[in-house]
Enzyme design. Structure first.
Site, PDB file in Angstrom:
ATOM      1  N   HIS A 271       0.965  -1.175  -0.219  1.00  0.00           N
ATOM      2  CA  HIS A 271      -0.071   0.176   0.042  1.00  0.00           C
ATOM      3  C   HIS A 271       0.835   1.281  -0.049  1.00  0.00           C
ATOM      4  CE1 HIS A 271       1.103  -0.198   4.051  1.00  0.00           C
ATOM      5  NE2 HIS A 271       0.471  -1.327   4.323  1.00  0.00           N
TER       6      HIS A 271
ATOM      7  N   HIS B 137      13.309  -0.202   3.741  1.00  0.00           N
ATOM      8  CA  HIS B 137      13.204   0.562   4.934  1.00  0.00           C
ATOM      9  C   HIS B 137      14.260   0.976   5.572  1.00  0.00           C
ATOM     10  CE1 HIS B 137       8.544   0.689   5.317  1.00  0.00           C
ATOM     11  NE2 HIS B 137       8.545  -0.452   5.251  1.00  0.00           N
TER      12      HIS B 137
ATOM     13  N   GLU C 257      -2.168  -3.901  13.694  1.00  0.00           N
ATOM     14  CA  GLU C 257      -3.408  -3.780  12.649  1.00  0.00           C
ATOM     15  C   GLU C 257      -4.463  -4.526  12.784  1.00  0.00           C
ATOM     16  OE1 GLU C 257      -2.505  -4.917   8.373  1.00  0.00           O
ATOM     17  OE2 GLU C 257      -0.713  -3.479   8.435  1.00  0.00           O
TER      18      GLU C 257
ATOM     19  N   ASN D 117      -1.304  22.866  14.263  1.00  0.00           N
ATOM     20  CA  ASN D 117      -0.957  22.455  13.025  1.00  0.00           C
ATOM     21  C   ASN D 117      -1.646  21.163  12.833  1.00  0.00           C
ATOM     22  OD1 ASN D 117       0.167  21.695  10.664  1.00  0.00           O
ATOM     23  ND2 ASN D 117       1.881  20.742  11.716  1.00  0.00           N
TER      24      ASN D 117
ATOM     25  N   ARG E  42       2.161  16.179  20.443  1.00  0.00           N
ATOM     26  CA  ARG E  42       3.297  15.616  19.765  1.00  0.00           C
ATOM     27  C   ARG E  42       3.679  16.769  18.760  1.00  0.00           C
ATOM     28  NH1 ARG E  42       0.295  11.945  15.263  1.00  0.00           N
ATOM     29  NH2 ARG E  42      -0.118  14.136  14.504  1.00  0.00           N
TER      30      ARG E  42
ATOM     31  N   ALA F 211       1.727  16.412   8.238  1.00  0.00           N
ATOM     32  CA  ALA F 211       1.894  17.945   7.517  1.00  0.00           C
ATOM     33  C   ALA F 211       2.740  18.620   8.503  1.00  0.00           C
ATOM     34  CB  ALA F 211       0.498  18.451   7.818  1.00  0.00           C
TER      35      ALA F 211
HETATM   36 FE   LIG Z   1       6.821  -1.852   5.026  1.00  0.00          FE
END
Ligand SMILES: [Fe+2]
Length: 549
Positions: free
Chosen positions: A11, A128, A182, A503, A473, A394
């Site tokens: 994805h 990665h 997940e 933000n 954060r 962002a």
């Molecule tokens: Fe991955």
């Protein structure tokens, strides 16, 4: 060397272009196609390439497909389950492998003129890892990849020195911290491999009441990896339908899995540090977007510095794959200069978009000051400046800004974005003032990948950005790197005494972040945002054109 990186397998399809070791461009396909996360995370979508992102990266670099020295594809079919006649077996795993192996042919079709022989497969977790090691510029450093899954593994622990990666441990499937998270995300009624951060936010509303059970079920193995037993989430809290209200058991389950994740990551970091003795740790992989866990690694782990790739999800493997292959070809990859690696427009092009839309706009003497004035007046501002960000955060290029002094702005922004009200919004702060207001996390923190506590006396002054657990954060803004955003913060402080603004990403419910000027106008036109600051121009809701440059 000219290397195009491509992520297409699971994805968040994305592309990145690295020329002579320098990252020229990187973008996610969703920003072009306007389909969140680019495509469905199923095996039979593996053939789908980030065609628009690839084409834009090449155009941005002025590179023709025939001029590419290599294309890095961030998945290696040789390492994966091989097709054995029944491609529908194990959730179409053989089909995924087959499509990955055929990638050079798909790429040749999408990029006419490309020599298919130049396509190189890069192991998913090596890609990665490279997105963190090379992009951080830390060398030597230790590296942790914490993911849902790659070809056959879910994690990698290694050491990067002199531009080379030594893999010290790799956890095989089905044991996966990312897939466990997940599963929990889906169990709580959210979208799998998309909404994990909602679970992290929900965790703050509960106590980790099932920790004893999860300490038995999820364990580091003492050899750099971990094991996950048979987890029946329904035994702890019933599954939630999408949009349903969560109860105490759900919050407790979220808090438990979050806490256990943090504990196991601390053990993995400790194991790695014992082997490398490095001062620096870099991280990537979808789990590395868990800023609460990152902060515990920073606070309690053995490393002095922790750097996390802002595009830690699979989109980042496009960049990492390209950097890895550039190094293989003899280039010395340079660190990424910032996350602003996407599309940008010059002032004339922005003005043309505004004229096409027939909206009244003006050009204030200083757009940063005009925005600061509006924010101090409690207006919500859509801020569209420079190149768009690569990755899910962002960072002051495609942002919604608001006044942090008013608690009700959290609800207002969540309404604009159609988000759940338990979700926090984050503060931006001038880097030189951050230490005075925030504690218990790394400063600077330019990519919003860690949480900090808010110092006594400040939480009441900036209630909109303080989460229910007293954390925030933060994104620190360095005037040298982000002069316009920094000036806006300075001007806001001059008016209010507070060097902090709210933000959040510039998008409306369920849509990818705004990327191009038309997206910005659509977002502005369809949501109760008071002001759009786009390049040097300002569009006010029900405003009047004072200067039409
Ligand atoms: Fe991955």
């Amino acid at each position: 060397m000219k290397v195009l990186g491509v992520n297409a397998v699971f994805h968040d399809p994305a592309a990145a272009l690295v020329v002579d070791g320098v990252t020229v461009a990187a973008a996610e396909e969703e920003r072009f196609s306007r389909r969140k996360h680019g495509k469905a995370p199923v095996a039979f979508s593996t053939w789908e390439l980030p065609e628009q992102a690839m084409a834009w990266c090449l155009a941005e670099g002025g590179v023709e497909p025939a001029e590419l020295d290599a294309v890095a594809y961030s998945y290696d079919p040789d390492l994966a389950v091989q097709p054995n006649g029944d491609i529908t077996a194990s959730d179409w795993e053989g089909l995924r492998t087959l499509y990955a192996r055929r990638a050079p042919l798909f790429l040749r079709t999408a990029l006419p003129g490309l020599d298919a022989e130049r396509v190189r497969w890069v192991p998913h977790h090596v890609a990665h890892a490279a997105s963190a090691t090379f992009a951080s510029g830390f060398d030597p450093c230790s590296v942790l990849v914490l993911d849902g899954r790659g070809e056959r593994g879910s994690h990698l622990a290694g050491r990067h020195a002199d531009g080379r990666l030594e893999i010290l441990a790799a956890q095989g499937l089905p044991h996966s911290l990312g897939l466990l998270y997940e599963e929990l995300t889906a169990h709580l009624g959210f979208r799998r491999s998309s909404d994990e951060y909602k679970v992290m936010a929900m965790a703050s509303y509960g106590e980790p009441g099932f920790l004893d059970a999860f300490r038995r079920l999820v364990r580091a193995d003492g050899a750099g990896g971990f094991a996950i037993g048979d987890v029946d989430l329904g035994a702890f809290a019933p599954p939630l339908a999408p949009g349903a209200e969560f109860g105490p058991a759900h919050a407790a389950l979220a808090a438990t899995v979050q806490r256990r994740l943090e504990e196991v990551l601390l053990e993995l970091a400790g194991w790695l540090h014992e082997r490398t003795g490095d001062g620096d740790l870099v991280m990537a992989g979808g789990v590395a977007l868990n800023c609460v866990a990152n902060s515990r690694i920073w606070r309690e782990g053995p490393f002095e510095r922790v750097w996390v790739q802002p595009a830690s999800g699979d989109s980042g493997t496009a960049l990492g794959g390209a950097l890895h292959v550039a190094a293989q070809l003899g280039d010395a990859p340079a660190p990424m200069p910032s996350a602003a690696l996407g599309r940008g427009w010059d002032d004339a092009a922005l003005a043309a978009h505004l004229r096409t839309a027939e909206v009244a706009f003006e050009q204030p003497a200083d757009v940063a000051d005009a925005v600061a004035e509006a924010l101090a007046d409690n207006q919500v501002v859509a801020w569209f400046q420079g190149r768009s960000e690569f990755g899910p955060r962002a960072l002051g290029h495609r942002s919604l800004l608001a006044d942090p002094r008013r608690a009700e702005n959290l609800e207002k922004l969540n309404d604009i974005k159609g988000r759940e009200q338990f979700r926090p919004v984050a503060p931006m702060v001038l880097v030189e003032r951050a230490d005075e207001i925030f504690a218990d996390g790394p400063i600077p923190s330019p990519f919003m990948l860690f949480t900090h506590s808010v110092r006594p006396g400040w939480a009441e002054r900036i209630p909109a950005v303080v989460h229910v657990d007293g954390t925030a954060r933060i994104q620190t803004v360095d005037p040298a790197a982000e002069p316009l955003m920094a000036r806006c913060l300075e001007r806001f402080e001059a008016r209010t005494g507070v060097p902090v603004v709210v933000n959040t990403s510039l998008n409306t419910a369920g849509r990818p972040m705004v990327d191009d000027p038309r997206d910005a106008l659509e977002c502005f036109g369809s949501s109760p945002v008071d002001l759009l600051a786009i390049g040097p121009y300002v569009v006010r809701r029900a405003g009047v054109a004072r200067v039409a440059a």
